[in-house]
Structures are given as C-alpha cells and as structure tokens.
Motif scaffolding. Structure first.
Motif, mmCIF file in Angstrom:
data_model
loop_
_atom_site.group_PDB
_atom_site.id
_atom_site.type_symbol
_atom_site.label_atom_id
_atom_site.label_comp_id
_atom_site.label_asym_id
_atom_site.label_seq_id
_atom_site.Cartn_x
_atom_site.Cartn_y
_atom_site.Cartn_z
ATOM 1 N N TYR A 78 1.088 -1.746 -0.201
ATOM 2 C CA TYR A 78 -0.202 -0.201 -0.192
ATOM 3 C C TYR A 78 0.442 1.536 -0.009
ATOM 4 N N ALA A 79 2.331 1.225 -0.097
ATOM 5 C CA ALA A 79 3.404 2.384 -0.059
ATOM 6 C C ALA A 79 3.067 3.156 0.595
ATOM 7 N N MET A 80 3.164 2.741 1.688
ATOM 8 C CA MET A 80 3.247 3.029 3.050
ATOM 9 C C MET A 80 4.336 2.140 3.586
ATOM 10 N N HIS A 81 4.743 3.280 5.060
ATOM 11 C CA HIS A 81 6.283 3.128 5.707
ATOM 12 C C HIS A 81 5.679 2.665 6.820
ATOM 13 N N LEU A 82 6.989 1.401 7.920
ATOM 14 C CA LEU A 82 6.916 1.054 9.238
ATOM 15 C C LEU A 82 7.364 1.504 9.626
ATOM 16 N N GLY A 113 0.541 10.322 8.453
ATOM 17 C CA GLY A 113 1.024 10.609 6.652
ATOM 18 C C GLY A 113 0.782 9.045 5.647
ATOM 19 N N ASN A 114 1.939 8.852 5.000
ATOM 20 C CA ASN A 114 1.894 6.720 4.897
ATOM 21 C C ASN A 114 3.036 6.505 5.595
ATOM 22 N N THR A 115 3.588 7.050 6.985
ATOM 23 C CA THR A 115 3.581 6.021 8.282
ATOM 24 C C THR A 115 3.432 5.387 9.158
ATOM 25 N N LEU A 116 2.901 4.043 8.928
ATOM 26 C CA LEU A 116 2.939 3.682 10.481
ATOM 27 C C LEU A 116 3.653 3.758 11.523
ATOM 28 N N LEU A 117 3.489 3.819 13.047
ATOM 29 C CA LEU A 117 4.607 4.035 13.890
ATOM 30 C C LEU A 117 3.814 3.224 14.972
ATOM 31 N N VAL A 118 4.222 1.869 15.239
ATOM 32 C CA VAL A 118 4.652 1.168 16.242
ATOM 33 C C VAL A 118 5.376 1.180 17.326
ATOM 34 N N GLU A 128 -4.894 1.164 11.993
ATOM 35 C CA GLU A 128 -4.633 2.448 11.104
ATOM 36 C C GLU A 128 -3.992 2.148 10.264
ATOM 37 N N THR A 129 -3.442 1.015 9.880
ATOM 38 C CA THR A 129 -3.223 0.922 8.309
ATOM 39 C C THR A 129 -4.671 0.838 7.789
ATOM 40 N N CYS A 130 -5.754 0.166 7.844
ATOM 41 C CA CYS A 130 -6.760 0.069 7.475
ATOM 42 C C CYS A 130 -7.451 1.637 7.305
ATOM 43 N N HIS A 131 -7.268 2.240 8.237
ATOM 44 C CA HIS A 131 -8.054 3.583 8.321
ATOM 45 C C HIS A 131 -7.083 4.168 6.831
ATOM 46 N N TYR A 132 -5.654 4.226 7.028
ATOM 47 C CA TYR A 132 -5.182 4.422 5.511
ATOM 48 C C TYR A 132 -6.000 4.319 4.442
ATOM 49 N N ILE A 133 -5.951 2.976 4.369
ATOM 50 C CA ILE A 133 -5.962 2.859 2.796
ATOM 51 C C ILE A 133 -7.680 3.122 2.583
ATOM 52 N N CYS A 134 -8.199 2.890 3.404
ATOM 53 C CA CYS A 134 -9.748 4.011 3.534
ATOM 54 C C CYS A 134 -10.064 4.670 3.467
ATOM 55 N N MET A 135 -9.881 5.937 3.895
ATOM 56 C CA MET A 135 -9.329 7.539 3.373
ATOM 57 C C MET A 135 -9.355 7.489 2.176
ATOM 58 N N VAL A 182 -13.339 -0.852 7.623
ATOM 59 C CA VAL A 182 -11.665 -0.294 8.353
ATOM 60 C C VAL A 182 -11.729 -1.877 9.147
ATOM 61 N N CYS A 183 -12.530 -1.750 10.470
ATOM 62 C CA CYS A 183 -12.773 -3.220 11.345
ATOM 63 C C CYS A 183 -13.224 -4.018 10.314
ATOM 64 N N TYR A 184 -13.933 -3.980 8.455
ATOM 65 C CA TYR A 184 -13.913 -5.402 7.783
ATOM 66 C C TYR A 184 -12.700 -5.714 7.552
ATOM 67 N N LEU A 185 -11.772 -5.089 6.161
ATOM 68 C CA LEU A 185 -11.240 -4.802 5.928
ATOM 69 C C LEU A 185 -9.374 -5.577 6.689
ATOM 70 N N GLN A 186 -9.591 -5.298 7.944
ATOM 71 C CA GLN A 186 -8.718 -5.816 8.814
ATOM 72 C C GLN A 186 -8.508 -6.969 9.222
ATOM 73 N N ILE A 187 -9.573 -7.835 9.354
ATOM 74 C CA ILE A 187 -10.044 -8.913 9.479
ATOM 75 C C ILE A 187 -9.341 -9.988 7.962
ATOM 76 N N LEU A 188 -9.922 -9.282 6.873
ATOM 77 C CA LEU A 188 -9.942 -9.935 5.835
ATOM 78 C C LEU A 188 -7.368 -9.403 5.675
ATOM 79 N N LEU A 189 -7.022 -8.642 6.037
ATOM 80 C CA LEU A 189 -5.454 -8.717 5.732
ATOM 81 C C LEU A 189 -5.221 -9.378 7.059
ATOM 82 N N ALA A 190 -5.866 -9.409 7.754
ATOM 83 C CA ALA A 190 -5.255 -10.810 9.206
ATOM 84 C C ALA A 190 -4.426 -11.280 8.798
ATOM 85 N N ASP A 191 -5.429 -12.490 7.478
ATOM 86 C CA ASP A 191 -5.004 -13.532 6.549
ATOM 87 C C ASP A 191 -3.810 -13.291 5.954
ATOM 88 N N GLN A 192 -3.414 -12.055 5.054
ATOM 89 C CA GLN A 192 -1.752 -12.060 4.766
ATOM 90 C C GLN A 192 -0.957 -12.265 5.411
#
Length: 162
Positions: free
Chosen positions: A21-25, A48-53, A65-72, A94-104
């Motif tokens: 998704y062109a995001m950075h960790l 921005g496109n940076t997820l901080l953990v 938070e990743t899914c918020h970035y994708i969905c906005m 966002v909640c639905y997508l985070q469940i789907l992405l967990a499989d990835q």
C-alpha cells in the motif's frame, strides 16, 4: 487473554504488507511515546503514509490504523496526522478490511484477529467481531467493494481509496 503484539513473530513481517500500500513502518523505542497515536500508547500511530509502532503495540491496532489509511480518500490521506477521522460506514469498512488483511500475514489470520479484537474491547451489536463479520457486515463489504478495496471474492485489491 493476551493479544499479539508487533514484537511477536507475525508483527515482524508487517512491513511487507504495508509496502503493498506504499506505506512505511517505523519502529519507536520502547521508552518513547508513539508519535501520531490517536488513542495514546501503546496504540499505533499514523502520520502520512507512515505507521508508527513499538514492541508493545497490539498487532490489531497496527492493522486498524493501516486500514484507516487504505480506506480514507486522497485528500484526507495527504493531510493525515494522528486522527484518521472518517464516518460510520468507513469505520465499519476499516474493521472488516483489518479482518481480511489478517489472513495475509503468516501466523496471524482472521481467527486470531477475531480473538484479539474481542479481547481488546471492540464492540459490535451482535456481541463479537466474528458474529458481526459473518452475520451483520454486508454494509461494510458493499462499502469496500464500492471503493474497489476488495473484490467480489472478498480479497484485497491492494489499492487505496481514491
């Protein structure tokens, strides 16, 4: 029940998913506050496109938070700092997508995401994330498909909302 953290084995491969998704960790030192965290430590931050953990950030929070970035939309994404915003329909997406992405993410998956979301206190009117996902989330699926974020097989398209 303990939730999976970013420091756990599945979290160590999160950067590969974000790259699609062109995001950075960005990892934050354990003794520092997490910049861009809307809910405060240990929740993930978004600037921005940076997820901080940190090591103690729950993996489900990083996904949320990743899914918020994708969905906005692009306009909000360009000004993003801390508060992802969004309306009711987007939050469900966002909640639905985070469940789907967990499989990835090897070692995570939707079953663990369901348990972690419930343990952390996500609330759904049917009582659990699984019940919501399986029986009450048609609006979320429709919303995600409308914005081409998932396909008709409920697989991520690896695109951002425009």
């Amino acid at each position: 029940m303990t939730v999976l953290l970013c420091a756990d084995k599945p979290g160590k491969t999160l950067d590969r998913l974000l790259e699609r998704y062109a995001m950075h960790l960005q990892w934050v030192a354990d003794d520092h506050p997490i910049p861009g965290s809307h809910f405060g430590d240990p929740e993930a931050g978004l600037i921005g496109n940076t997820l901080l953990v940190r090591n103690d950030t729950p993996l489900h929070s990083a996904f949320h938070e990743t899914c918020h970035y994708i969905c906005m939309d692009d306009q909000r994404r360009q000004a993003l700092h801390t508060d992802a915003g969004g309306d009711y329909d987007e939050e469900n997406g966002v909640c639905y997508l985070q469940i789907l992405l967990a499989d990835q993410l090897p070692g995570f998956g939707r079953e663990r995401m369901f348990r972690d979301m419930d343990a952390w206190g996500y609330s759904f009117r049917l009582g659990s994330s699984r019940a919501w996902f399986e029986n009450d989330a048609e609006d979320a699926r429709t919303w995600l498909m409308h914005y081409h974020l998932i396909d008709e097989h409920q697989q991520p398209t690896w695109k951002l909302r425009k």
